[in-house]
Motif scaffolding. Structure first.
Motif, PDB file in Angstrom:
ATOM      1  N   GLU A 176      54.650  32.205  87.333  1.00 50.26           N
ATOM      2  CA  GLU A 176      54.848  33.112  86.184  1.00 50.26           C
ATOM      3  C   GLU A 176      56.356  33.251  85.952  1.00 50.26           C
ATOM      4  O   GLU A 176      57.017  34.029  86.637  1.00 50.26           O
ATOM      5  CB  GLU A 176      54.222  34.482  86.498  1.00 50.26           C
ATOM      6  CG  GLU A 176      54.426  35.490  85.376  1.00 50.26           C
ATOM      7  CD  GLU A 176      53.835  36.875  85.699  1.00 50.26           C
ATOM      8  OE1 GLU A 176      53.162  37.035  86.729  1.00 50.26           O
ATOM      9  OE2 GLU A 176      54.070  37.791  84.887  1.00 50.26           O
ATOM     10  N   GLU A 212      53.632  34.957  80.310  1.00 51.55           N
ATOM     11  CA  GLU A 212      53.626  36.354  79.873  1.00 51.55           C
ATOM     12  C   GLU A 212      54.425  36.436  78.581  1.00 51.55           C
ATOM     13  O   GLU A 212      55.582  36.002  78.518  1.00 51.55           O
ATOM     14  CB  GLU A 212      54.219  37.276  80.942  1.00 51.55           C
ATOM     15  CG  GLU A 212      54.344  38.698  80.416  1.00 51.55           C
ATOM     16  CD  GLU A 212      54.490  39.770  81.476  1.00 51.55           C
ATOM     17  OE1 GLU A 212      53.929  39.626  82.571  1.00 51.55           O
ATOM     18  OE2 GLU A 212      55.182  40.764  81.175  1.00 51.55           O
ATOM     19  N   HIS A 215      57.924  37.867  78.802  1.00 55.86           N
ATOM     20  CA  HIS A 215      58.883  37.037  79.528  1.00 55.86           C
ATOM     21  C   HIS A 215      59.397  35.904  78.633  1.00 55.86           C
ATOM     22  O   HIS A 215      60.575  35.533  78.699  1.00 55.86           O
ATOM     23  CB  HIS A 215      58.241  36.456  80.785  1.00 55.86           C
ATOM     24  CG  HIS A 215      57.808  37.502  81.770  1.00 55.86           C
ATOM     25  ND1 HIS A 215      57.211  37.194  82.962  1.00 55.86           N
ATOM     26  CD2 HIS A 215      57.875  38.857  81.738  1.00 55.86           C
ATOM     27  CE1 HIS A 215      56.943  38.307  83.630  1.00 55.86           C
ATOM     28  NE2 HIS A 215      57.324  39.333  82.888  1.00 55.86           N
ATOM     29  N   HIS A 240      49.430  36.545  80.590  1.00 60.01           N
ATOM     30  CA  HIS A 240      49.680  37.988  80.551  1.00 60.01           C
ATOM     31  C   HIS A 240      50.130  38.345  79.147  1.00 60.01           C
ATOM     32  O   HIS A 240      51.309  38.182  78.803  1.00 60.01           O
ATOM     33  CB  HIS A 240      50.769  38.380  81.566  1.00 60.01           C
ATOM     34  CG  HIS A 240      50.288  38.349  82.983  1.00 60.01           C
ATOM     35  ND1 HIS A 240      51.072  38.714  84.051  1.00 60.01           N
ATOM     36  CD2 HIS A 240      49.074  38.017  83.485  1.00 60.01           C
ATOM     37  CE1 HIS A 240      50.361  38.589  85.170  1.00 60.01           C
ATOM     38  NE2 HIS A 240      49.155  38.159  84.846  1.00 60.01           N
ATOM     39  N   ASP A 285      49.099  42.434  80.709  1.00 58.51           N
ATOM     40  CA  ASP A 285      50.078  43.009  81.645  1.00 58.51           C
ATOM     41  C   ASP A 285      50.878  44.062  80.867  1.00 58.51           C
ATOM     42  O   ASP A 285      52.034  43.859  80.500  1.00 58.51           O
ATOM     43  CB  ASP A 285      50.989  41.923  82.227  1.00 58.51           C
ATOM     44  CG  ASP A 285      51.667  42.391  83.512  1.00 58.51           C
ATOM     45  OD1 ASP A 285      51.539  43.583  83.846  1.00 58.51           O
ATOM     46  OD2 ASP A 285      52.330  41.568  84.170  1.00 58.51           O
TER      47      ASP A 285
END
Ligand code: GLO
Ligand code: MG
Length: 346
Positions: A176, A212, A215, A240, A285
């Motif tokens: 991740e 994600e 991110h 996520h 998330d």
């Protein structure tokens, strides 16, 4: 609300968070694991993500046998509730041994701790019935560039991946990436880096990635493009979804909260590329805003899912033919408005 039968949803216990930030304490009471599991069921979610110490609390004070015993008890609970453990992730950013990084720490004893703990995570994953281990490489980076050697760190990361792959022949590792926070610069900031380092591992077919949204945005990238890129490699093994307002600390806002169009495009590529068809989960998330009252503390989850489901509808009803016509005519001006009108419902 739309039904999206292809998708299965999941969250982690940390997503029922209490509002603490670096400048202030909790704003909501902590809830027990049982409460969180019941909430997840009530929300109609299908799976739960786990850090190793979410699965077995105070893991460092327990013997390997005790850890496995507790993992087995958890598995029973989850099976009884019909909830799948989506993945397990070693939490390599709390313990004093991870203060200078984990796999890339300058201290060999600390690197050993990180690898041993990761192997134990794999054992827990096996007991919980998942073959997926997620590696958020939280502290694999630097506060100042001169403190570590980037080339050596890459080698150390590959060594750690190989040790995990050798520990269990069926386990898959999903990296991740995140470009910053808690570090100044991370070693694996993007999906391109994650998939490139996968290629250096002894068994590249068992190293993939997790995207994600926040991110990707923090790396200045479009999450939809990151998804498309990972899907082109067949390597997007988890997701996520959340949102992020520009280049700030990691906000973990509800999906679609900051930029609905960016969220729409993520859902559109998931639909287009068939994400979920091999059983991959859609995980949120997300965290409640700090101001959220206890009685509203599940809304970030149900709202994220609602937005996702509605965007699935929007992706499925997108006027594809009209869009293709505009593309062929290089009329991107009207294509832009077509997308906006579709999202606005006119
Ligand atoms: C933080 C990460 C974190 C991970 C989790 C699972 O920025 O998104 O929440 O997803 O620890 O590895
Ligand atoms: Mg995450």
């Amino acid at each position: 609300m739309a039904k999206s039968p292809r998708y299965r949803f999941c969250v982690g216990p940390w997503n029922f968070s209490e509002g603490r930030d670096p400048y202030g304490p909790e704003t909501r009471p902590a809830q027990s694991f049982d409460w969180k599991l019941a909430a997840l069921k009530e929300l109609g979610f299908d799976g739960m993500m786990f850090h190793d110490d979410d699965a077995v609390p105070e893991i460092d004070s327990k013997s390997p046998a005790q850890v496995l015993k507790e993992a087995k008890e958890l598995r029973k609970r989850l099976d009884g509730e019909g909830i799948k453990a989506e993945m397990v992730a070693p939490r390599l950013w709390f313990h004093p041994n991870t203060i200078d990084g984990a796999y890339t720490s300058n201290d060999p004893k600390q690197r050993r701790y990180a690898v041993d703990r990761s192997k134990q995570t794999i054992d827990i994953a096996r007991v919980l019935g998942t073959d997926l281990v997620v590696l958020w490489l939280a502290r694999e980076g630097t506060y100042l560039r001169e403190s570590k050697d980037g080339r050596r760190s890459t080698d150390l990361l590959v060594e750690a991946l190989d040790a995990m792959l050798a520990h269990d022949k069926r386990i898959r590792l999903a990296i991740e990436p995140k470009p910053n926070e808690p570090m100044d610069h991370a070693y694996i900031p993007t999906i391109g880096h994650a998939l490139a380092i996968a290629g250096l591992a002894k068994d590249p077919s068992r190293v993939g990635c997790l995207i994600e949204s926040a991110h990707a945005i923090l790396a200045g990238l479009d999450p939809a493009d990151e998804i498309d890129f990972a899907m082109a490699f067949g390597k997007l093994w988890s997701l996520h979804l959340n949102d992020q307002n520009g280049l700030k600390f990691d906000q973990d806002k509800p999906f679609g909260s900051a930029n609905l169009r960016v969220a729409f495009n993520q859902v559109r590529v998931l639909e287009r590329t068939g994400y979920g068809k091999n059983g991959e989960f859609v995980c949120f998330d997300v965290h409640p805003f700090r101001t959220t009252k206890p009685e509203h503390a599940l809304k970030h989850l149900s709202n994220s899912r609602e937005t996702f489901e509605r965007l699935v509808e929007k992706a499925r009803s997108f006027p594809e033919k009209a869009a293709q016509k505009l593309v062929a005519d290089r009329n991107y001006q009207d294509l832009d408005q077509l997308v906006l009108n579709h999202l606005m419902g006119t």
